[in-house]
Design a protein around this motif. Sequence first.
Motif, short mmCIF file in Angstrom:
data_model
loop_
_atom_site.label_atom_id
_atom_site.label_comp_id
_atom_site.label_asym_id
_atom_site.label_seq_id
_atom_site.Cartn_x
_atom_site.Cartn_y
_atom_site.Cartn_z
N ARG A 31 0.82 -1.20 0.00
CA ARG A 31 0.00 0.00 0.00
C ARG A 31 0.86 1.26 0.00
O ARG A 31 0.61 2.21 -0.74
N PHE A 32 1.90 1.23 0.83
CA PHE A 32 2.80 2.39 0.91
C PHE A 32 3.47 2.65 -0.44
O PHE A 32 3.49 3.77 -0.94
N GLN A 33 4.03 1.60 -1.05
CA GLN A 33 4.75 1.77 -2.31
C GLN A 33 3.79 2.10 -3.45
O GLN A 33 4.09 2.93 -4.31
N ARG A 34 2.62 1.45 -3.45
CA ARG A 34 1.65 1.72 -4.51
C ARG A 34 1.20 3.18 -4.48
O ARG A 34 1.14 3.86 -5.50
N ASN A 35 0.91 3.68 -3.29
CA ASN A 35 0.49 5.07 -3.16
C ASN A 35 1.61 6.03 -3.54
O ASN A 35 1.36 7.10 -4.11
N ALA A 36 2.86 5.66 -3.21
CA ALA A 36 3.99 6.52 -3.55
C ALA A 36 4.20 6.60 -5.05
O ALA A 36 4.29 7.69 -5.63
N ARG A 63 20.15 -2.19 -1.62
CA ARG A 63 19.62 -3.48 -1.17
C ARG A 63 20.70 -4.42 -0.60
O ARG A 63 20.50 -5.03 0.46
N PRO A 64 21.86 -4.57 -1.27
CA PRO A 64 22.88 -5.49 -0.72
C PRO A 64 23.42 -5.06 0.63
O PRO A 64 23.99 -5.89 1.35
N PHE A 65 23.26 -3.79 0.98
CA PHE A 65 23.82 -3.29 2.24
C PHE A 65 22.78 -3.20 3.36
O PHE A 65 23.11 -2.78 4.47
N MET A 66 21.55 -3.58 3.07
CA MET A 66 20.49 -3.52 4.08
C MET A 66 20.44 -4.83 4.86
O MET A 66 20.63 -5.91 4.28
N LEU A 75 9.28 -3.73 7.82
CA LEU A 75 9.18 -3.06 6.52
C LEU A 75 10.19 -3.68 5.56
O LEU A 75 11.28 -4.09 5.96
N ASP A 76 9.84 -3.74 4.29
CA ASP A 76 10.79 -4.24 3.30
C ASP A 76 11.69 -3.10 2.85
O ASP A 76 11.54 -1.95 3.24
N VAL A 77 12.70 -3.44 2.02
CA VAL A 77 13.71 -2.46 1.63
C VAL A 77 13.10 -1.29 0.89
O VAL A 77 13.45 -0.12 1.12
N GLU A 78 12.17 -1.57 -0.02
CA GLU A 78 11.55 -0.50 -0.80
C GLU A 78 10.87 0.52 0.10
O GLU A 78 11.05 1.74 -0.06
N THR A 79 10.10 0.04 1.07
CA THR A 79 9.40 0.95 1.97
C THR A 79 10.37 1.71 2.86
O THR A 79 10.20 2.91 3.11
N LYS A 80 11.41 1.02 3.34
CA LYS A 80 12.41 1.68 4.18
C LYS A 80 13.08 2.84 3.45
O LYS A 80 13.28 3.92 4.02
N ALA A 113 14.33 2.43 10.15
CA ALA A 113 14.50 2.45 8.69
C ALA A 113 15.47 3.54 8.28
O ALA A 113 16.34 3.33 7.42
N MET A 114 15.33 4.72 8.90
CA MET A 114 16.21 5.84 8.56
C MET A 114 17.67 5.51 8.88
O MET A 114 18.58 5.79 8.09
N LYS A 115 17.91 4.87 10.02
CA LYS A 115 19.27 4.51 10.38
C LYS A 115 19.85 3.47 9.42
O LYS A 115 21.01 3.55 9.03
N GLN A 116 19.03 2.48 9.05
CA GLN A 116 19.52 1.43 8.16
C GLN A 116 19.84 1.97 6.77
O GLN A 116 20.88 1.62 6.19
#
Length: 366
Positions: A31-36, A63-66, A75-80, A113-116
Amino acid sequence: MNSYLALLEISNEFDVSVARAASRRENLNDRFQRNAFKLSERMFIKRYRLSKALARALIEEVRPFMPPTLRSDALDVETKVLVALSSYAVGDYQTEIGDIRRHCIAQSSVSKAMKQVTNALNKPGILNKYVSFPFKLQERQQIKRAFYRRFKMPGCLACIDGTHVAIVCPHEHEERFYNRKGYHSLNVQIVCDANLNILNVDSSYPGSTHDSVIWANHPLNPYLERLHTVSGEDLYLLGDSGYPLRPIMMTPVSDSEPDTPEDNYQNMHLTARNTVERCIGVLKGRFRCLLGDRKLHYSPTVAAKITNACCVLHNIANRHNLPFQPLTSAEAEAERRRQEGASGSMPGTGGGASVLSQLELGSARR
């Protein structure tokens, strides 16, 4: 037998609970990504500071560094990445970010998420790719030609200045971060080219440190000295009077007489050095978490990494000529007051009132 059935029932309930949590996570992320991504390109850039294509490319690059997703409701990487971009851009702290509130993402999840994402953007493979000083002669010559075309100053390689990024009072050595304007900060050294690309950033010094001290201890200083003295390369940086005059550091001339060579140099210097003021204005216009009145609610180490991450994203956006939201007159005036004299620069030479016109609406564009 009854015990076995009871255990089986508990196991089934656990499986159902896990499935529901996974479903909630999937629905939230989707939902978050779709709306974005259904936003118009203009609105997407306004909210996340990158285009949709650049945001997708950034997601794949980090992605490789998350860290791996361990919790079923994480949350998944895209949302983060989208959450972090929105946090950098708004800087009004997580509860005020529309997407985050609307989709019921917990503040603790936003902070994590912000820190990661910040840690990923500070990996050498990403940071050094996008914020890179020209160590090759051909690269330096290209940058010097750009400065000469714009400002007619032969040999000018870059402009340098410090800018304060406000932070909350740290738990350790708080006196080191207390600057002369009366708040806690990092004094961040910015080196930029004629096109407002950041060539080097040093966010490691506390707010009480003077600009000249940061430069005196920076590895670029002896490197440029060797290029000048050993290799005989004609190059220098432009700095304000807070820096010492050196063959590789050109500073303003004080009290120059009108219509003299010194006055001509002074005017050219001020016009060209204004590049770094504009660069900082664009950086903070794009990523308002760096504004003095927003204040980063993290430790100095994390705040420094956030600053570096914003410089990475600034260069990505700047090199693709993406629009940004300039500071309003009120924001620019507040920022000027917080910056002026924070490092102890001489009055009128560290930016002063002239910075305001560069930070205001529209004037910080290239």
